[in-house]
Design an enzyme around this catalytic site. Structure first.
Site, PDB file in Angstrom:
ATOM      1  N   SER A 268      -7.752  10.044   6.053  1.00 35.89           N
ATOM      2  CA  SER A 268      -7.645  11.051   7.181  1.00 35.89           C
ATOM      3  C   SER A 268      -8.058  12.473   6.909  1.00 35.89           C
ATOM      4  O   SER A 268      -8.845  13.191   7.386  1.00 35.89           O
ATOM      5  CB  SER A 268      -6.409  11.041   7.893  1.00 35.89           C
TER       6      SER A 268
ATOM      7  N   VAL B   1      -5.219   9.009  12.536  1.00 36.23           N
ATOM      8  CA  VAL B   1      -3.787   9.532  12.314  1.00 36.23           C
ATOM      9  C   VAL B   1      -3.979  10.739  11.643  1.00 36.23           C
ATOM     10  O   VAL B   1      -4.631  10.768  10.412  1.00 36.23           O
ATOM     11  CB  VAL B   1      -3.080   8.397  11.246  1.00 36.23           C
TER      12      VAL B   1
ATOM     13  N   GLY C 196       0.817  -1.114   0.118  1.00 35.04           N
ATOM     14  CA  GLY C 196       0.006  -0.027   0.129  1.00 35.04           C
ATOM     15  C   GLY C 196       0.923   1.174   0.075  1.00 35.04           C
ATOM     16  O   GLY C 196       0.307   2.075   0.599  1.00 35.04           O
TER      17      GLY C 196
ATOM     18  N   TYR D 259     -15.778  -1.165   9.274  1.00 30.50           N
ATOM     19  CA  TYR D 259     -14.163  -0.813   9.234  1.00 30.50           C
ATOM     20  C   TYR D 259     -13.555  -1.520  10.504  1.00 30.50           C
ATOM     21  O   TYR D 259     -12.505  -2.263  10.305  1.00 30.50           O
ATOM     22  CB  TYR D 259     -13.964   0.671   9.084  1.00 30.50           C
TER      23      TYR D 259
ATOM     24  N   LYS E   1     -10.906  -4.388  10.189  1.00 34.63           N
ATOM     25  CA  LYS E   1      -9.340  -4.363  10.982  1.00 34.63           C
ATOM     26  C   LYS E   1      -9.392  -5.558  12.185  1.00 34.63           C
ATOM     27  O   LYS E   1      -8.274  -6.168  12.309  1.00 34.63           O
ATOM     28  CB  LYS E   1      -9.101  -3.262  11.701  1.00 34.63           C
TER      29      LYS E   1
ATOM     30  N   SER F 202       1.070   3.633  -1.800  1.00 34.49           N
ATOM     31  CA  SER F 202       0.603   4.948  -2.075  1.00 34.49           C
ATOM     32  C   SER F 202      -0.353   5.432  -1.019  1.00 34.49           C
ATOM     33  O   SER F 202      -0.954   6.652  -1.146  1.00 34.49           O
ATOM     34  CB  SER F 202      -0.427   4.716  -3.368  1.00 34.49           C
TER      35      SER F 202
ATOM     36  N   ILE G 164      -0.056   6.871   5.484  1.00 28.56           N
ATOM     37  CA  ILE G 164       0.849   6.267   6.248  1.00 28.56           C
ATOM     38  C   ILE G 164       2.073   5.653   5.694  1.00 28.56           C
ATOM     39  O   ILE G 164       3.447   6.139   6.115  1.00 28.56           O
ATOM     40  CB  ILE G 164       0.322   5.378   7.160  1.00 28.56           C
ATOM     41  N   ALA G 165       1.952   4.862   4.598  1.00 23.55           N
ATOM     42  CA  ALA G 165       3.089   4.176   4.155  1.00 23.55           C
ATOM     43  C   ALA G 165       4.026   5.184   3.314  1.00 23.55           C
ATOM     44  O   ALA G 165       5.061   4.852   3.468  1.00 23.55           O
ATOM     45  CB  ALA G 165       2.217   3.398   2.818  1.00 23.55           C
TER      46      ALA G 165
HETATM   47  P1  NDP Z   1      -5.037   5.480   2.756  1.00 23.43           P
HETATM   48  O1  NDP Z   1      -6.299   5.329   2.228  1.00 23.43           O
HETATM   49  O2  NDP Z   1      -4.221   6.535   2.550  1.00 23.43           O
HETATM   50  O3  NDP Z   1      -4.143   4.245   2.040  1.00 23.43           O
HETATM   51  C1  NDP Z   1      -4.755   2.898   1.793  1.00 23.43           C
HETATM   52  C2  NDP Z   1      -3.768   2.054   1.282  1.00 23.43           C
HETATM   53  O4  NDP Z   1      -4.270   0.883   1.014  1.00 23.43           O
HETATM   54  C3  NDP Z   1      -3.548   2.593  -0.106  1.00 23.43           C
HETATM   55  O5  NDP Z   1      -2.214   2.330  -0.496  1.00 23.43           O
HETATM   56  C4  NDP Z   1      -4.534   1.679  -1.040  1.00 23.43           C
HETATM   57  O6  NDP Z   1      -4.196   1.591  -2.700  1.00 23.43           O
HETATM   58  C5  NDP Z   1      -4.473   0.470  -0.306  1.00 23.43           C
HETATM   59  N1  NDP Z   1      -5.270  -0.637  -0.761  1.00 23.43           N
HETATM   60  C6  NDP Z   1      -6.682  -0.453  -0.631  1.00 23.43           C
HETATM   61  N2  NDP Z   1      -7.393  -1.594  -0.785  1.00 23.43           N
HETATM   62  C7  NDP Z   1      -6.487  -2.250  -1.751  1.00 23.43           C
HETATM   63  C8  NDP Z   1      -6.469  -3.624  -2.353  1.00 23.43           C
HETATM   64  N3  NDP Z   1      -7.563  -4.143  -2.598  1.00 23.43           N
HETATM   65  N4  NDP Z   1      -5.176  -3.903  -2.890  1.00 23.43           N
HETATM   66  C9  NDP Z   1      -3.833  -3.426  -2.697  1.00 23.43           C
HETATM   67  N5  NDP Z   1      -3.936  -2.166  -1.854  1.00 23.43           N
HETATM   68  C10 NDP Z   1      -5.087  -1.697  -1.532  1.00 23.43           C
HETATM   69  O7  NDP Z   1      -5.108   4.956   4.196  1.00 23.43           O
HETATM   70  P2  NDP Z   1      -3.918   5.052   5.485  1.00 23.43           P
HETATM   71  O8  NDP Z   1      -2.571   5.331   4.973  1.00 23.43           O
HETATM   72  O9  NDP Z   1      -4.398   6.204   6.334  1.00 23.43           O
HETATM   73  O10 NDP Z   1      -4.045   3.638   6.200  1.00 23.43           O
HETATM   74  C11 NDP Z   1      -2.968   2.687   5.948  1.00 23.43           C
HETATM   75  C12 NDP Z   1      -3.263   1.729   7.033  1.00 23.43           C
HETATM   76  O11 NDP Z   1      -3.582   2.275   8.152  1.00 23.43           O
HETATM   77  C13 NDP Z   1      -4.637   1.102   6.666  1.00 23.43           C
HETATM   78  O12 NDP Z   1      -4.381  -0.361   6.945  1.00 23.43           O
HETATM   79  C14 NDP Z   1      -5.639   1.582   7.733  1.00 23.43           C
HETATM   80  O13 NDP Z   1      -6.538   0.827   8.250  1.00 23.43           O
HETATM   81  C15 NDP Z   1      -4.489   1.828   8.860  1.00 23.43           C
HETATM   82  N6  NDP Z   1      -5.250   2.752  10.060  1.00 23.43           N
HETATM   83  C16 NDP Z   1      -5.272   4.146   9.488  1.00 23.43           C
HETATM   84  C17 NDP Z   1      -5.646   5.150  10.206  1.00 23.43           C
HETATM   85  C18 NDP Z   1      -5.800   6.512   9.984  1.00 23.43           C
HETATM   86  O14 NDP Z   1      -6.605   7.261  10.739  1.00 23.43           O
HETATM   87  N7  NDP Z   1      -5.627   6.849   8.828  1.00 23.43           N
HETATM   88  C19 NDP Z   1      -5.918   4.873  11.739  1.00 23.43           C
HETATM   89  C20 NDP Z   1      -5.624   3.508  12.052  1.00 23.43           C
HETATM   90  C21 NDP Z   1      -5.432   2.659  11.255  1.00 23.43           C
HETATM   91  P3  NDP Z   1      -4.754   2.678  -3.505  1.00 23.43           P
HETATM   92  O15 NDP Z   1      -3.799   3.872  -3.503  1.00 23.43           O
HETATM   93  O16 NDP Z   1      -4.391   1.846  -4.818  1.00 23.43           O
HETATM   94  O17 NDP Z   1      -6.257   3.053  -3.092  1.00 23.43           O
END
Ligand code: NDP
Length: 341
Positions: free
Chosen positions: A202, A190, A12, A160, A164, A14, A17-18
């Site tokens: 977020s 976050v 992930g 959601y 999780k 893109s 957080i990543a």
């Molecule tokens: P984003 O929406 O920015 O990122 C989500 C990522 O998951 C994207 O890279 C997206 O890819 C990828 N993704 C979604 N579905 C698929 C799929 N079917 N196959 C491959 N990749 C997929 O969210 P965050 O960075 O905020 O979240 C990242 C992680 O952190 C998640 O696991 C989320 O549950 C967790 N999290 C986030 C919090 C927050 O407040 N932001 C709080 C607690 C946990 P694409 O760009 O292609 O859509």
């Protein structure tokens, strides 16, 4: 750890957080493979990271989707570590309680199965505090900690949170009895600086809330944590000897929507007139929750001001966490710089 010879898969890439995790891993000298759903998205991340001053010559991409198990053996090939952040995180909840589970849980298992088969040493999984405390009443005697699990059977467990919880539970079960170590990172909501111009869920939530006058807010509070701390925790969890088997909860403090609104208005005075000031009665939130899938998650926390034990995460980082106010200020700075507010 010989960083230049170590390849890490970051799923992930893109995501909000990543990208912060990627920046740190590249700065530390690792060879990084980021999974993306399209190569174009990968190239956009490369440009973002390069523009932010990070060396991107050790960054490569692999196209992989959580829904396709066949994508992952190639993605993990040659990797010593995996950081698994990818998961569906929609701004609005889907209709069915279990709708997100096939992608979140089965996708996690696709990544883990491939990683275990490839002999990956350690996996750091991005879970959430919503895998910890949903479906439980408040308790005064001790904060919610890594021993707690969301009750997915509860009526208030929303899609959601269910996704999780079941994804993380499945991950722990899958590594049991294998040589591969697992660490979970469980952040609250976050916020913080954005890398690049894709908002992520977020910042989308904040930008959308700021657009409209919303005088009333539900009587809830949630943990808020800065993305810089979340990214640091993922990186620390890759090498800390004490980390395997642990779940690190991350919250810089519990804040209500009214408190967050006041903070936003402090840094963005134009928002002052639109910010929430009054509590919406719980009975009204419950009724609204039947009609609005955006409101529904609030029902689980009405009147329950829980606390979260982030002390193990602070010990992992060797320092305290940033405050929610620092995270909000940084989010607003990014949103303003990109013309979203
Ligand atoms: P984003 O929406 O920015 O990122 C989500 C990522 O998951 C994207 O890279 C997206 O890819 C990828 N993704 C979604 N579905 C698929 C799929 N079917 N196959 C491959 N990749 C997929 O969210 P965050 O960075 O905020 O979240 C990242 C992680 O952190 C998640 O696991 C989320 O549950 C967790 N999290 C986030 C919090 C927050 O407040 N932001 C709080 C607690 C946990 P694409 O760009 O292609 O859509």
């Amino acid at each position: 750890m010989n960083d230049s010879k170590t390849t890490i898969l970051l799923t992930g890439l893109s995501g909000f957080i990543a990208k912060h995790i990627a920046a740190r891993l590249l700065d530390a000298g690792f060879h990084l493979r980021g999974s993306v759903r399209s190569m174009a998205r990968g190239e956009a991340v490369r440009s973002t990271l390069a523009a932010a001053g990070h060396a991107v010559d050790r960054l490569e991409f692999v196209e992989a989707d959580l829904t396709r198990s066949a994508d992952w053996p190639r993605a993990v090939d040659g990797c010593r570590f995996v950081v698994h952040t990818a998961s569906p995180f929609p701004p609005t909840q889907p209709k069915g309680k279990y709708d997100l589970v096939p992608v979140a849980r089965d996708g996690t298992l696709h990544v883990l199965d491939a990683a275990i088969a490839a002999g990956v040493e350690r996996i750091v999984l991005t879970s959430s505090v919503v895998a910890v405390y949903i479906g439980h009443s408040n308790r005064a005697e001790r904060p919610f900690d890594e021993a707690d699990w969301t009750n997915v059977e509860s009526d208030v467990a929303y899609p959601y949170a269910v996704s999780k919880t079941l994804a993380e539970r499945a991950a722990w079960e899958r590594v049991e009895g294998t040589e591969t170590e697992l660490v979970a990172i469980n952040p609250g909501f976050v916020l913080g600086p954005l890398l690049g111009d894709r908002l992520g869920t977020s910042a989308q939530i904040i930008a959308t809330l700021m657009r409209y006058p919303i005088p009333f807010a539900p009587d809830v509070a949630f943990g808020v944590v800065d993305v810089r701390d979340v990214a640091d925790a993922h990186v620390a969890a890759l090498s800390a000897l004490e980390a395997p088997g642990r779940r690190y909860l991350l919250s810089g403090g519990m804040r209500s929507p009214i408190q967050l609104g006041a903070t936003i208005a402090e840094f963005e005075p134009s928002y002052e007139k639109r910010r929430p000031r009054w509590i919406l009665p719980n009975s009204v939130v419950r009724i609204l929750g039947h009609f609005s899938r955006q409101v529904a998650p609030a029902i689980s926390e009405l009147g329950r001001y829980k606390s979260i034990d982030s002390r193990p995460a602070e010990a992992l980082l060797g320092r305290g966490l940033r405050t929610p106010e620092e995270a909000v200020e940084a989010t607003l700075k990014s949103l303003r710089a990109q013309g979203h507010i």
